[in-house]
Design a protein around this motif. Structure first.
Motif, PDB file in Angstrom:
ATOM      1  N   LYS A   1       4.703   1.790   1.626  1.00 26.96           N
ATOM      2  CA  LYS A   1       5.936   2.430   1.121  1.00 26.96           C
ATOM      3  C   LYS A   1       6.369   3.395   1.747  1.00 26.96           C
ATOM      4  O   LYS A   1       7.455   3.716   1.805  1.00 26.96           O
ATOM      5  CB  LYS A   1       5.344   2.793  -0.449  1.00 26.96           C
ATOM      6  CG  LYS A   1       6.541   3.199  -1.235  1.00 26.96           C
ATOM      7  CD  LYS A   1       6.307   3.456  -2.455  1.00 26.96           C
ATOM      8  CE  LYS A   1       7.503   3.852  -3.520  1.00 26.96           C
ATOM      9  NZ  LYS A   1       7.187   4.198  -4.584  1.00 26.96           N
ATOM     10  N   ARG A   2       5.473   4.310   2.178  1.00 25.44           N
ATOM     11  CA  ARG A   2       5.868   5.701   2.904  1.00 25.44           C
ATOM     12  C   ARG A   2       6.751   5.180   4.251  1.00 25.44           C
ATOM     13  O   ARG A   2       7.727   5.769   4.668  1.00 25.44           O
ATOM     14  CB  ARG A   2       4.722   6.447   3.303  1.00 25.44           C
ATOM     15  CG  ARG A   2       4.260   7.482   2.102  1.00 25.44           C
ATOM     16  CD  ARG A   2       3.421   8.421   2.718  1.00 25.44           C
ATOM     17  NE  ARG A   2       1.994   7.992   3.160  1.00 25.44           N
ATOM     18  CZ  ARG A   2       0.941   7.709   2.330  1.00 25.44           C
ATOM     19  NH1 ARG A   2       0.994   7.682   1.203  1.00 25.44           N
ATOM     20  NH2 ARG A   2       0.166   6.923   3.180  1.00 25.44           N
TER      21      ARG A   2
ATOM     22  N   SER B   1       0.616  -1.084   0.117  1.00 24.31           N
ATOM     23  CA  SER B   1      -0.003  -0.136   0.059  1.00 24.31           C
ATOM     24  C   SER B   1       0.911   1.106  -0.063  1.00 24.31           C
ATOM     25  O   SER B   1       2.196   1.282   0.360  1.00 24.31           O
ATOM     26  CB  SER B   1      -1.041   0.023   1.226  1.00 24.31           C
ATOM     27  OG  SER B   1      -0.332   0.221   2.481  1.00 24.31           O
ATOM     28  N   ASP B   2       0.443   2.436  -0.372  1.00 21.55           N
ATOM     29  CA  ASP B   2       1.052   3.524  -0.319  1.00 21.55           C
ATOM     30  C   ASP B   2       1.534   3.939   1.149  1.00 21.55           C
ATOM     31  O   ASP B   2       2.631   4.303   1.248  1.00 21.55           O
ATOM     32  CB  ASP B   2       0.018   4.695  -0.779  1.00 21.55           C
ATOM     33  CG  ASP B   2      -0.038   4.680  -2.401  1.00 21.55           C
ATOM     34  OD1 ASP B   2       0.721   4.124  -3.006  1.00 21.55           O
ATOM     35  OD2 ASP B   2      -1.150   5.276  -2.596  1.00 21.55           O
TER      36      ASP B   2
END
Length: 65
Positions: free
Chosen positions: A12-13, A8-9
């Protein structure tokens, strides 16, 4: 050989905050996976284990002050 994985974003962050500047995501994931391996029983000598116990004790005592 290359394999793609989906994250998911948000994941990743989070990974980007852990990633070193000159590190690839593959290197990051390998480092994280390796750091999660359990310590082998008997990996420390008795002297090393005693020093570690003493360090933990000193650390705990410093928080009690």
């Amino acid at each position: 050989m290359s394999t793609s994985i989906r994250v998911s974003d948000g994941t990743k962050r989070m990974l980007q905050t852990l990633k070193k500047e000159d590190e690839t995501f593959d290197e990051l994931l390998a480092r994280l996976a390796q750091s999660e391996r359990p310590i082998a029983i008997g990996a420390w000598s008795e002297d090393d284990a005693d020093r570690a116990r003493a360090a933990v004790k000193r650390s705990r005592e410093s928080f009690e002050r």
